[in-house]
Design a protein around this motif. Structure first.
Motif, PDB file in Angstrom:
ATOM      1  N   PRO A 125       0.823  -1.211   0.000  1.00  0.00           N
ATOM      2  CA  PRO A 125       0.000   0.000   0.000  1.00  0.00           C
ATOM      3  C   PRO A 125       0.855   1.258   0.000  1.00  0.00           C
ATOM      4  N   VAL A 126       0.317   2.316  -0.547  1.00  0.00           N
ATOM      5  CA  VAL A 126       0.998   3.609  -0.525  1.00  0.00           C
ATOM      6  C   VAL A 126       1.053   4.086   0.929  1.00  0.00           C
ATOM      7  N   HIS A 127       2.266   4.406   1.391  1.00  0.00           N
ATOM      8  CA  HIS A 127       2.424   4.773   2.795  1.00  0.00           C
ATOM      9  C   HIS A 127       3.679   5.610   2.978  1.00  0.00           C
ATOM     10  N   ALA A 128       3.844   6.117   4.202  1.00  0.00           N
ATOM     11  CA  ALA A 128       5.028   6.900   4.573  1.00  0.00           C
ATOM     12  C   ALA A 128       5.315   6.652   6.045  1.00  0.00           C
ATOM     13  N   HIS A 129       6.501   7.091   6.479  1.00  0.00           N
ATOM     14  CA  HIS A 129       6.920   6.910   7.866  1.00  0.00           C
ATOM     15  C   HIS A 129       7.346   8.259   8.464  1.00  0.00           C
TER      16      HIS A 129
ATOM     17  N   THR B 202     -11.318   8.747  -0.293  1.00  0.00           N
ATOM     18  CA  THR B 202     -12.056   8.101  -1.382  1.00  0.00           C
ATOM     19  C   THR B 202     -11.351   6.862  -1.919  1.00  0.00           C
ATOM     20  N   GLN B 203     -10.144   6.592  -1.410  1.00  0.00           N
ATOM     21  CA  GLN B 203      -9.305   5.492  -1.904  1.00  0.00           C
ATOM     22  C   GLN B 203      -9.100   5.581  -3.415  1.00  0.00           C
ATOM     23  N   ASP B 204      -8.842   6.801  -3.877  1.00  0.00           N
ATOM     24  CA  ASP B 204      -8.544   7.030  -5.296  1.00  0.00           C
ATOM     25  C   ASP B 204      -7.049   6.800  -5.509  1.00  0.00           C
ATOM     26  N   ILE B 205      -6.660   5.544  -5.419  1.00  0.00           N
ATOM     27  CA  ILE B 205      -5.238   5.208  -5.442  1.00  0.00           C
ATOM     28  C   ILE B 205      -4.662   5.290  -6.847  1.00  0.00           C
TER      29      ILE B 205
ATOM     30  N   GLU C 277      -3.522   3.757   1.788  1.00  0.00           N
ATOM     31  CA  GLU C 277      -4.221   2.784   0.960  1.00  0.00           C
ATOM     32  C   GLU C 277      -4.496   1.533   1.776  1.00  0.00           C
ATOM     33  N   TRP C 278      -5.711   0.980   1.611  1.00  0.00           N
ATOM     34  CA  TRP C 278      -6.027  -0.258   2.324  1.00  0.00           C
ATOM     35  C   TRP C 278      -6.962  -1.185   1.561  1.00  0.00           C
ATOM     36  N   GLU C 279      -7.616  -0.735   0.535  1.00  0.00           N
ATOM     37  CA  GLU C 279      -8.480  -1.632  -0.226  1.00  0.00           C
ATOM     38  C   GLU C 279      -7.646  -2.728  -0.890  1.00  0.00           C
TER      39      GLU C 279
ATOM     40  N   GLY D 130      -7.945   0.495   7.327  1.00  0.00           N
ATOM     41  CA  GLY D 130      -7.186   1.733   7.232  1.00  0.00           C
ATOM     42  C   GLY D 130      -7.840   2.899   7.938  1.00  0.00           C
ATOM     43  N   VAL D 131      -9.177   2.936   7.921  1.00  0.00           N
ATOM     44  CA  VAL D 131      -9.875   4.024   8.601  1.00  0.00           C
ATOM     45  C   VAL D 131      -9.545   4.019  10.087  1.00  0.00           C
TER      46      VAL D 131
END
Length: 326
Positions: A101-105, A152-155, A203-205, A211-212
């Motif tokens: 998933p798209v993520h950051a730290h 909106t999970q518009d990944i 992102e979680w779908e 994710g929420v």
């Protein structure tokens, strides 16, 4: 004190697929489902799930407990004088059975202020199989835009706004704090990072994630997204985070040096005494310690070398991960 060969240490039931390439690399047969990470020489636990993720030594002790009981033996006096009993390092093997998933730290200041963590989470990937990674944004985004894509999970739109980078075996990618990223499906890599499990997930779908509830470190996205870099980077700036085709040298860009060290050995290299993780990539890796007979390290093996083992020499194709200099 002798080096310690470490078996696979794969936290179960992770939220993404993978694990087969780790089993193949280690020569250990069939992988369990959703075990895409092998935490090597780890004094770090999966967030809120201790001791999951932490390395257990052959004598049954957790590595963290052993280090705390005699930090100079494991880490060395100079390291202890600067960092105490904190190993300052987490090493992983990672098999992306699906695109992550798209993520950051977050960085250290954010982590200390908001989640009482001792470190942020900068990381670097040494690529072992080819593929595609996504890194940073191609243009500036507002916090509102970023939150909208997340809500909106518009990944697909989010990915289209990120740099899509092809990587090959031997490339090494540094990922600074706050930089949005995703590792593409099929990539197998060795990762060095600060010793934390802290991710802000946009992102979680399609993943085993809520994710929420869990994507924002318990802070809410309005707070968590303040730790994310929304400024676009140029293509040349992104290439500045990558070293291509590393052979017999430091694998990392200078920007990574405050957080960890990683060397790629192809022929022979000498190392001063200190806490280190060795990952054997070739079939004839040898570890030389003083006047002892060299230790044969089979391909796919991982070794923990404590400071008390003394200066050492590595011959053959291997990665050597170490904490930052004191």
């Amino acid at each position: 004190m002798k080096p310690i060969r470490l078996p696979a240490n794969q936290p179960p039931a992770r939220f993404y697929q993978g694990g087969e390439r780790i089993a193949e690399f280690r020569g250990e047969g069939k992988a369990q489902p959703n075990t895409p990470e092998d935490w090597v020489g780890s004094t770090t636990s999966v967030r809120n799930c201790a001791p999951e993720g932490m390395t257990r030594l052959p004598d049954g002790r957790l590595l963290e407990d052993a280090v705390n009981s005699d930090p100079e033996l494991w880490l060395g006096p100079e390291h202890v004088a600067r960092y105490g009993s904190d190993s300052m390092l987490l090493v992983k093997l990672l098999d992306a059975g699906q695109r992550l998933p798209v993520h950051a730290h977050p960085d250290g200041d954010f982590a200390a202020s908001f989640v009482s963590a001792a470190h942020g989470k900068a990381e670097a990937w040494y690529i072992l199989s080819p593929g595609t990674v996504y890194l940073s944004f191609t243009k500036d985004l507002s916090a509102e835009e970023l939150f909208s894509f997340t809500k909106t999970q518009d990944i697909s739109t989010l990915l289209s706004l990120m740099h899509e980078i092809s990587v090959e075996p031997g490339d090494c990618v540094f990922v600074p704090h706050g930089v949005m990223h995703s590792i593409g499906a099929g990539i197998f890599l060795a990762e060095v990072q600060e010793p934390e499990d802290l991710s802000i997930l946009l992102e979680w779908e399609g993943f085993d994630l809520d994710g929420v509830k869990d994507g924002h470190l318990g802070l809410g996205f309005d707070v968590a997204l303040t730790a994310v870099e929304t400024t676009g980077r140029s293509k040349s700036e992104i290439e500045g985070l990558i070293r291509r085709g590393v052979v017999d040298e430091n694998a990392l860009t200078e920007e990574a040096s405050p957080y960890f060290r990683l060397d790629k050995v192809d022929t022979r290299q000498d190392f001063l005494a200190g806490f280190a993780i060795l990952i054997a990539l070739g079939d004839s890796v040898k570890l030389h310690l003083g006047d002892q007979e060299p230790l044969e390290v089979p391909s796919g093996s991982t070794l923990l070398v404590p400071h008390a083992a003394g200066d050492f020499t590595v011959a053959g194709s291997a990665l050597i991960a170490r904490p930052p200099l004191p």
